[in-house]
Write a protein that holds these residues in place. Structure first.
Motif, mmCIF file in Angstrom:
data_model
loop_
_atom_site.group_PDB
_atom_site.id
_atom_site.type_symbol
_atom_site.label_atom_id
_atom_site.label_comp_id
_atom_site.label_asym_id
_atom_site.label_seq_id
_atom_site.Cartn_x
_atom_site.Cartn_y
_atom_site.Cartn_z
ATOM 1 N N GLY A 74 44.004 46.263 38.473
ATOM 2 C CA GLY A 74 44.729 45.004 38.479
ATOM 3 C C GLY A 74 45.393 44.746 37.151
ATOM 4 N N THR A 75 45.534 43.478 36.862
ATOM 5 C CA THR A 75 46.237 43.040 35.666
ATOM 6 C C THR A 75 45.318 43.026 34.460
ATOM 7 O OG1 THR A 75 47.577 41.618 37.088
ATOM 8 C CG2 THR A 75 47.620 41.143 34.748
ATOM 9 N N LEU A 76 45.872 43.339 33.309
ATOM 10 C CA LEU A 76 45.192 43.046 32.051
ATOM 11 C C LEU A 76 45.390 41.548 31.840
ATOM 12 C CD1 LEU A 76 43.683 43.838 29.515
ATOM 13 C CD2 LEU A 76 45.861 44.545 28.502
ATOM 14 N N ASN A 77 44.406 40.777 32.278
ATOM 15 C CA ASN A 77 44.592 39.333 32.403
ATOM 16 C C ASN A 77 44.897 38.644 31.079
ATOM 17 O OD1 ASN A 77 44.150 38.373 35.298
ATOM 18 N ND2 ASN A 77 42.492 39.842 35.027
ATOM 19 N N TYR A 78 44.345 39.132 30.017
ATOM 20 C CA TYR A 78 44.651 38.580 28.700
ATOM 21 C C TYR A 78 46.158 38.593 28.449
ATOM 22 C CZ TYR A 78 44.312 37.924 23.597
ATOM 23 O OH TYR A 78 44.443 37.463 22.310
ATOM 24 N N SER B 150 44.019 26.002 35.049
ATOM 25 C CA SER B 150 43.363 27.270 35.369
ATOM 26 C C SER B 150 42.809 27.237 36.784
ATOM 27 C CB SER B 150 42.254 27.532 34.354
ATOM 28 O OG SER B 150 41.633 28.770 34.588
ATOM 29 N N GLY B 151 42.185 28.350 37.188
ATOM 30 C CA GLY B 151 41.555 28.428 38.506
ATOM 31 C C GLY B 151 40.132 27.908 38.425
ATOM 32 N N GLY B 152 39.162 28.773 38.661
ATOM 33 C CA GLY B 152 37.770 28.368 38.568
ATOM 34 C C GLY B 152 37.239 28.544 37.158
ATOM 35 N N ALA B 153 36.375 27.642 36.737
ATOM 36 C CA ALA B 153 35.828 27.702 35.384
ATOM 37 C C ALA B 153 34.987 28.956 35.163
ATOM 38 C CB ALA B 153 34.997 26.451 35.110
ATOM 39 N N ALA B 154 34.466 29.548 36.250
ATOM 40 C CA ALA B 154 33.639 30.755 36.131
ATOM 41 C C ALA B 154 34.399 32.021 36.489
ATOM 42 C CB ALA B 154 32.407 30.629 37.026
ATOM 43 N N ASN C 128 38.964 36.251 35.218
ATOM 44 C CA ASN C 128 40.387 36.546 35.006
ATOM 45 C C ASN C 128 41.130 35.344 34.429
ATOM 46 O OD1 ASN C 128 40.077 35.226 37.528
ATOM 47 N ND2 ASN C 128 41.892 36.207 38.395
ATOM 48 N N HIS C 129 40.859 34.150 34.947
ATOM 49 C CA HIS C 129 41.549 32.960 34.450
ATOM 50 C C HIS C 129 41.094 32.602 33.037
ATOM 51 C CE1 HIS C 129 43.922 31.958 37.951
ATOM 52 N NE2 HIS C 129 42.883 32.250 38.702
ATOM 53 N N ASN C 130 39.831 32.819 32.733
ATOM 54 C CA ASN C 130 39.361 32.564 31.374
ATOM 55 C C ASN C 130 40.008 33.515 30.369
ATOM 56 O OD1 ASN C 130 37.709 30.361 31.900
ATOM 57 N ND2 ASN C 130 35.930 31.621 32.372
ATOM 58 N N GLU C 131 40.237 34.759 30.788
ATOM 59 C CA GLU C 131 40.916 35.711 29.912
ATOM 60 C C GLU C 131 42.373 35.303 29.698
ATOM 61 O OE1 GLU C 131 40.262 39.355 31.947
ATOM 62 O OE2 GLU C 131 38.109 39.387 31.495
ATOM 63 N N ARG C 132 43.001 34.737 30.731
ATOM 64 C CA ARG C 132 44.383 34.272 30.588
ATOM 65 C C ARG C 132 44.455 33.079 29.642
ATOM 66 N NH1 ARG C 132 45.984 34.625 37.074
ATOM 67 N NH2 ARG C 132 45.154 36.740 37.341
ATOM 68 N N LEU C 133 43.505 32.163 29.775
ATOM 69 C CA LEU C 133 43.454 31.034 28.838
ATOM 70 C C LEU C 133 43.283 31.525 27.408
ATOM 71 C CD1 LEU C 133 41.169 28.433 30.690
ATOM 72 C CD2 LEU C 133 43.635 28.262 30.303
ATOM 73 N N GLN C 134 42.425 32.509 27.239
ATOM 74 C CA GLN C 134 42.205 33.071 25.910
ATOM 75 C C GLN C 134 43.503 33.657 25.357
ATOM 76 O OE1 GLN C 134 39.762 36.556 25.869
ATOM 77 N NE2 GLN C 134 39.431 36.536 23.653
ATOM 78 N N GLY C 135 44.244 34.390 26.194
ATOM 79 C CA GLY C 135 45.508 34.981 25.756
ATOM 80 C C GLY C 135 46.522 33.935 25.331
ATOM 81 N N ILE C 136 46.584 32.837 26.075
ATOM 82 C CA ILE C 136 47.498 31.744 25.726
ATOM 83 C C ILE C 136 47.098 31.139 24.381
ATOM 84 C CG2 ILE C 136 48.262 29.417 26.353
ATOM 85 C CD1 ILE C 136 47.822 30.253 29.321
ATOM 86 N N MET D 296 33.860 48.367 43.303
ATOM 87 C CA MET D 296 34.882 48.214 42.282
ATOM 88 C C MET D 296 35.374 46.774 42.326
ATOM 89 S SD MET D 296 38.296 49.877 44.033
ATOM 90 C CE MET D 296 39.355 48.895 42.960
ATOM 91 N N THR D 297 36.072 46.367 41.287
ATOM 92 C CA THR D 297 36.686 45.051 41.259
ATOM 93 C C THR D 297 38.203 45.196 41.205
ATOM 94 O OG1 THR D 297 36.452 44.984 38.851
ATOM 95 C CG2 THR D 297 34.725 43.912 40.160
ATOM 96 N N TRP D 298 38.880 44.152 41.613
ATOM 97 C CA TRP D 298 40.343 44.120 41.522
ATOM 98 C C TRP D 298 40.765 42.670 41.276
ATOM 99 C CZ3 TRP D 298 43.286 41.520 45.395
ATOM 100 C CH2 TRP D 298 42.548 41.079 46.497
ATOM 101 N N ASP D 299 41.897 42.472 40.650
ATOM 102 C CA ASP D 299 42.434 41.149 40.324
ATOM 103 C C ASP D 299 41.596 40.442 39.269
ATOM 104 O OD1 ASP D 299 43.978 38.650 40.602
ATOM 105 O OD2 ASP D 299 42.193 37.925 41.639
#
Length: 332
Positions: free
Chosen positions: A132-136, A160-164, A167-175, A113-116
């Motif tokens: 975990g979080t709905l990162n978007y 952001s965190g890592g380019a790959a 979770n961070h890419n989804e947060r950028l998308q949400g912003i 499973m995955t988390w975070d």
């Protein structure tokens, strides 16, 4: 030839013996963070260990890279497969690479499973669930705070965190989606070039690789470079982990922070971050619930190990904090 009833009785004894051995030995479940020098993941570890103490026959094996290193995380997953752990929960640093490693775990019969942070959409059938979080939504809520404080828009830098890291890419998308008033984009969203008054300055987004020293240096450089920066948003706590370093970076701009000329918004609500918020060194924090992620990971892996189905995904919620509600915004 032995009578059939004797063979069946013998099989029953063997099955009972195996069941008793499993009950005695219990399950060994691995919780794999992106890095072990990270206070956010420390809270997930604490939740995992609390589950270990409260759930019978469960061992929380917390192991990850000492620092944020994608290849080391993959090696750890491969080692866990070789060891034959009873389940693996991982926060992937590199979603595609983690998917390949977790596919081998699944093939070996190990529940995963995955988390975070989750896998990419095309790889989600490899893991049983994500907790975990709905990162978007982290991005959406950070953007909403920015809109409230700068309704006309302005110059913005995203960190952001890592380019790959999915979770961070989804947060950028949400912003970006929220500020631009768009939808239907793909992570990390479309760069802001004036939509609704918002423009990302040159040199951003910044990628920290979850390195606190790097994150603070990036913040210092951007604030020094752009006197007209209106909003700085970081999608992770890395900018604020090192309390003294963060304070030294932003205190020269305290008058601009107090006047609302410069707005600083950061994901997560770790203790040092909440104190920084109360001290007027940030304007908003959108917090996750890592303790709950670690605890639930053990419950989920136990269910999977016992052949049960689990819900997918499982979201743990958010806390949206500002200077005005800092004493009451966190989930009790």
């Amino acid at each position: 030839m032995k009578p059939k009833h004797i063979l069946l009785a013998g099989a029953a004894v063997l099955m009972a013996t195996a069941t008793a051995a499993m009950a005695q030995d219990g399950y060994r479940f691995a919780l794999v963070p992106k890095a072990m020098n990270n206070p956010f993941f420390d809270l997930a570890r604490d939740g995992c260990k609390a589950a270990e103490a409260e759930m019978e026959g469960i061992e929380c094996y917390y192991i990850g890279p000492s620092e944020h290193t994608e290849q080391e995380q993959i090696q750890i997953i491969q080692d866990l497969i070789t060891q034959g752990v009873d389940g693996i929960a991982v926060s992937p640093s590199n979603a595609p690479a983690a998917a390949r490693a977790l596919a081998a775990a699944k093939e070996a019969g190990i529940p995963v499973m995955t988390w975070d942070s989750d896998l990419l959409e095309e790889d989600k059938d490899i893991r049983a669930t994500y907790v975990g979080t709905l990162n978007y939504d982290i991005g959406v809520n950070l953007a909403k705070l920015a809109q409230e404080m700068k309704p006309e828009g302005g110059n913005i830098c995203l960190q952001s965190g890592g380019a790959a890291a999915a979770n961070h890419n989804e947060r950028l998308q949400g912003i970006r989606d929220t500020l631009a008033g768009t939808n239907g984009t793909e992570p990390p969203g479309e760069r802001l070039t004036g939509q609704n008054g918002w423009t990302e300055v040159d040199g951003c987004p910044l990628f920290t690789d979850d390195d606190s020293a790097k994150a603070v240096q990036q913040l210092s450089d951007i604030l020094n470079r752009y006197d007209d920066l209106d909003v700085f948003i970081s999608t992770g706590a890395f900018t604020q982990w090192s309390d003294n370093a963060y304070r030294q970076a932003v205190e020269p701009y305290k008058s601009k922070l107090d006047a609302g000329e410069l707005i600083v918004l950061v994901a997560d609500t770790l203790p040092m971050q909440m104190q920084q918020l109360k001290d007027g060194l940030s304007h908003g924090q959108v917090g996750q619930r890592p303790y709950e992620m670690g605890y639930k990971a053990m419950e989920i892996l136990q269910a999977l190990a016992e052949g049960k189905e689990v819900e997918d995904p499982i979201y743990t919620g958010l806390d949206v904090c500002t200077q005005e509600n800092a004493d009451s915004c966190l989930q009790q």
